[in-house]
Design a protein around this motif. Sequence first.
Motif, PDB file in Angstrom:
ATOM      1  N   UNK A  91       0.818  -1.208   0.000  1.00 27.06           N
ATOM      2  CA  UNK A  91       0.000   0.000   0.000  1.00 27.06           C
ATOM      3  C   UNK A  91       0.857   1.265   0.000  1.00 27.06           C
ATOM      4  N   UNK A  92       1.954   1.244   0.732  1.00 31.27           N
ATOM      5  CA  UNK A  92       2.845   2.412   0.732  1.00 31.27           C
ATOM      6  C   UNK A  92       3.506   2.606  -0.629  1.00 31.27           C
ATOM      7  N   UNK A  93       3.857   1.509  -1.284  1.00 30.51           N
ATOM      8  CA  UNK A  93       4.427   1.611  -2.631  1.00 30.51           C
ATOM      9  C   UNK A  93       3.411   2.230  -3.595  1.00 30.51           C
ATOM     10  N   UNK A  94       2.158   1.816  -3.487  1.00 30.16           N
ATOM     11  CA  UNK A  94       1.113   2.344  -4.371  1.00 30.16           C
ATOM     12  C   UNK A  94       0.886   3.830  -4.102  1.00 30.16           C
ATOM     13  N   UNK A  95       0.880   4.213  -2.831  1.00 28.15           N
ATOM     14  CA  UNK A  95       0.698   5.629  -2.528  1.00 28.15           C
ATOM     15  C   UNK A  95       1.850   6.473  -3.074  1.00 28.15           C
ATOM     16  N   UNK A  96       3.062   5.951  -2.940  1.00 27.85           N
ATOM     17  CA  UNK A  96       4.223   6.695  -3.427  1.00 27.85           C
ATOM     18  C   UNK A  96       4.193   6.833  -4.944  1.00 27.85           C
ATOM     19  N   UNK A  99      -0.346   7.991  -5.648  1.00 27.63           N
ATOM     20  CA  UNK A  99      -1.090   8.925  -4.802  1.00 27.63           C
ATOM     21  C   UNK A  99      -2.086   8.212  -3.912  1.00 27.63           C
ATOM     22  N   UNK A 100      -2.380   8.829  -2.755  1.00 24.67           N
ATOM     23  CA  UNK A 100      -3.255   8.202  -1.778  1.00 24.67           C
ATOM     24  C   UNK A 100      -4.672   7.999  -2.256  1.00 24.67           C
ATOM     25  N   UNK A 122      -8.308   4.384   8.412  1.00 29.35           N
ATOM     26  CA  UNK A 122      -7.090   4.069   7.661  1.00 29.35           C
ATOM     27  C   UNK A 122      -7.127   4.686   6.261  1.00 29.35           C
ATOM     28  N   UNK A 123      -8.262   4.575   5.600  1.00 30.01           N
ATOM     29  CA  UNK A 123      -8.403   5.130   4.253  1.00 30.01           C
ATOM     30  C   UNK A 123      -8.176   6.637   4.260  1.00 30.01           C
ATOM     31  N   UNK A 124      -8.761   7.315   5.255  1.00 27.63           N
ATOM     32  CA  UNK A 124      -8.601   8.763   5.343  1.00 27.63           C
ATOM     33  C   UNK A 124      -7.155   9.147   5.664  1.00 27.63           C
ATOM     34  N   UNK A 375      -9.182   9.088 -12.796  1.00 27.56           N
ATOM     35  CA  UNK A 375      -7.908   8.406 -12.554  1.00 27.56           C
ATOM     36  C   UNK A 375      -8.258   6.971 -12.193  1.00 27.56           C
ATOM     37  N   UNK A 376      -7.275   6.095 -12.228  1.00 29.97           N
ATOM     38  CA  UNK A 376      -7.532   4.670 -12.012  1.00 29.97           C
ATOM     39  C   UNK A 376      -7.185   4.252 -10.585  1.00 29.97           C
ATOM     40  N   UNK A 377      -8.144   3.745  -9.813  1.00 28.25           N
ATOM     41  CA  UNK A 377      -7.814   3.149  -8.521  1.00 28.25           C
ATOM     42  C   UNK A 377      -6.854   1.981  -8.712  1.00 28.25           C
ATOM     43  N   UNK A 378      -5.954   1.801  -7.754  1.00 25.32           N
ATOM     44  CA  UNK A 378      -4.930   0.756  -7.851  1.00 25.32           C
ATOM     45  C   UNK A 378      -5.021  -0.291  -6.747  1.00 25.32           C
ATOM     46  N   UNK A 379      -5.686   0.032  -5.627  1.00 25.43           N
ATOM     47  CA  UNK A 379      -5.767  -0.909  -4.514  1.00 25.43           C
ATOM     48  C   UNK A 379      -7.134  -0.808  -3.865  1.00 25.43           C
ATOM     49  N   UNK A 380      -7.551  -1.913  -3.262  1.00 28.26           N
ATOM     50  CA  UNK A 380      -8.842  -1.921  -2.576  1.00 28.26           C
ATOM     51  C   UNK A 380      -8.750  -2.738  -1.299  1.00 28.26           C
ATOM     52  N   UNK A 381      -9.341  -2.185  -0.218  1.00 25.75           N
ATOM     53  CA  UNK A 381      -9.553  -2.905   1.037  1.00 25.75           C
ATOM     54  C   UNK A 381     -11.022  -3.282   1.100  1.00 25.75           C
ATOM     55  N   UNK A 382     -11.317  -4.562   1.102  1.00 28.18           N
ATOM     56  CA  UNK A 382     -12.700  -5.037   1.145  1.00 28.18           C
ATOM     57  C   UNK A 382     -12.986  -5.565   2.538  1.00 28.18           C
TER      58      UNK A 382
END
Length: 601
Positions: A91-96, A99-100, A122-124, A375-382
């Motif tokens: 998740x940190x790699x994706x944010x870097x 973007x968050x 966490x999402x916020x 923009x394209x979402x890259x990660x999801x927490x379900x």
Amino acid sequence: MASSKEKAIRTVCGYCHNNCGLIAYISNGVLQRIKADPDHPANRGDMCPKGAAAPEVVHSPHRLKHPLRRTNSGFQQISWQEALDITATKLLEIREKYGGETLVRCNGAPVTQIAWDAFVQLTAAYGSTNLTGSGHVCHIPRDIAFGTVYGGMAWPDYKNTRCLIMWGSNPPDSRDYRGAHGRFTRLIPEVKRHGAKLIVIDPRRTNLAKIADRWLAIEPGRDDALALAMLNVIIKEGLYDKKFVTQWTIGFEELAEHVDRFTPEWAQGVTKLRASDIRELATTYATTKPAIILAGNGLDQYPNVIQTIRAIGILCAIAGNMDVEGGNVFLPKPSMSPLLSQPPEIKRLSADRYPLYPWVPFPGFVDAVLNGEPYAPKAMLVYHANPALINADSTKTRQALEKLEFLVVCDIFKSATAEMADIILPEASEFEQYSFQCYANIEGGFVALRPKVIEPIGESRPAFEIEYDLATRMGLNEAYPWTNNEEWINHRLKASKITLNDLRKQQIIYATPPLEYRKYLKHGFDTPSGKVEIYSQKLKDLGYPPLPEFKDLDASLAAETASPHNYPLIGTTRRPGVYVHTRFRNIPALQRLEPEPLARL
């Protein structure tokens, strides 16, 4: 009564929106059996098959007991440390890199407070406002529509009414009566015995329709036409509450002119209901005082839901049934302290396309992933959700989920969505972690404790312990006013001045005074004008119709179908009362009640 070897603990069910009071019987650390709590205001001793099946759910052999990681050869059991380290790192790699805002949190039916709150903080803190789920086909369209009329959803005051209209709703099956009303299996029959009329508007002849005074088998998706025709009758025949309309509404004259063309004779051709029945329905509702309308989830699942619900909300208002005894009322509910919010410069994924929608409609998420716009979402927490099955166009939904760079699922069972995940985190069940539930109630809004009655199965963990540990690994823990479920309870209930220790001493605590009718006389309505907004300037400013409009569903379907004449049948959905969305279809006691999906013709 508990045997000498059993311990009885009062708790709350978490398997549907009613959140019934239960008594859990524990022996040797095992949930042995469940009994309905006769003293809980939400159910007063009633219980549905889902609650009774709780021991099978908790001790199911299908429970997720360990963290799992997807590999080329299938899922591999890993430690919690490894699961959370992998998740945090990715998740940190994706944010870097992106973007968050490219993280999306998805939840399912918010039947518990944990289901509302888990991973929102966490999402916020990560830098995203992108929360999604099944709300676009659940309650959010109704919330939006009623909000534009009089500021929020008004719920039925069943016990004091003389006329009930169940419109696209089937509470004996869904158990969703909107608020805590006691013995739900007897609620509507008792109201009928006291002389109230029951009218059911539903394409299906449900068990509720079988006991109704009138059942109107409307053509699916044509409810907007019926509501507009009812407005036509009530206005033309002068059956509206003239004093309320004059003092507390905006736009009545425009409405009267607008609905002039929507006659019962016109609506007959659209709804397949007789014009005489439409007139009788409108007259009965307007003249049988007081009266309620329960607009149900069935209405959320058609394209014109906002306009339909606005029309129904206006019906409640002009008939004089708004926030009066026996009408649609604003029930008191306990206050909660807010979760972490985001600065205004962080926009939701679909804010421009759906400006009134408070979250991200799941189809908007799917389109953004597949099209990259905006923009394209890259990660999801379900969490507590199964989007791979619950959404329309499952092929397109799966394509979007597969295109994500990282998918994490936290649940108690390995759902169809979990089968697609990179990491699966096993959560403790509702009986294995602390939580609470807030209730709206005529006698006053109250809070009930859902205590931990047994230890978590296997290595499963409480939701907020998982979330906080993950946040700590990501360096986001400073955003948290809690570290576990118990501290989360204290934080959320601070606004109601209730603590976990208070609830341990007294499982149910009333946090508000009883219902006060006609609150608008003191405070007005929660709208920009302080009145019922029949004509919505807000909608007009956003480019939407300011008055409720009819949408020709046949024309819409014809435009979307290459050969509409080849599809003469109309389908509508029915959710079996023994299940909740896709949950519990692996539980033998419930499978025996409805073993196969059924198509009813």
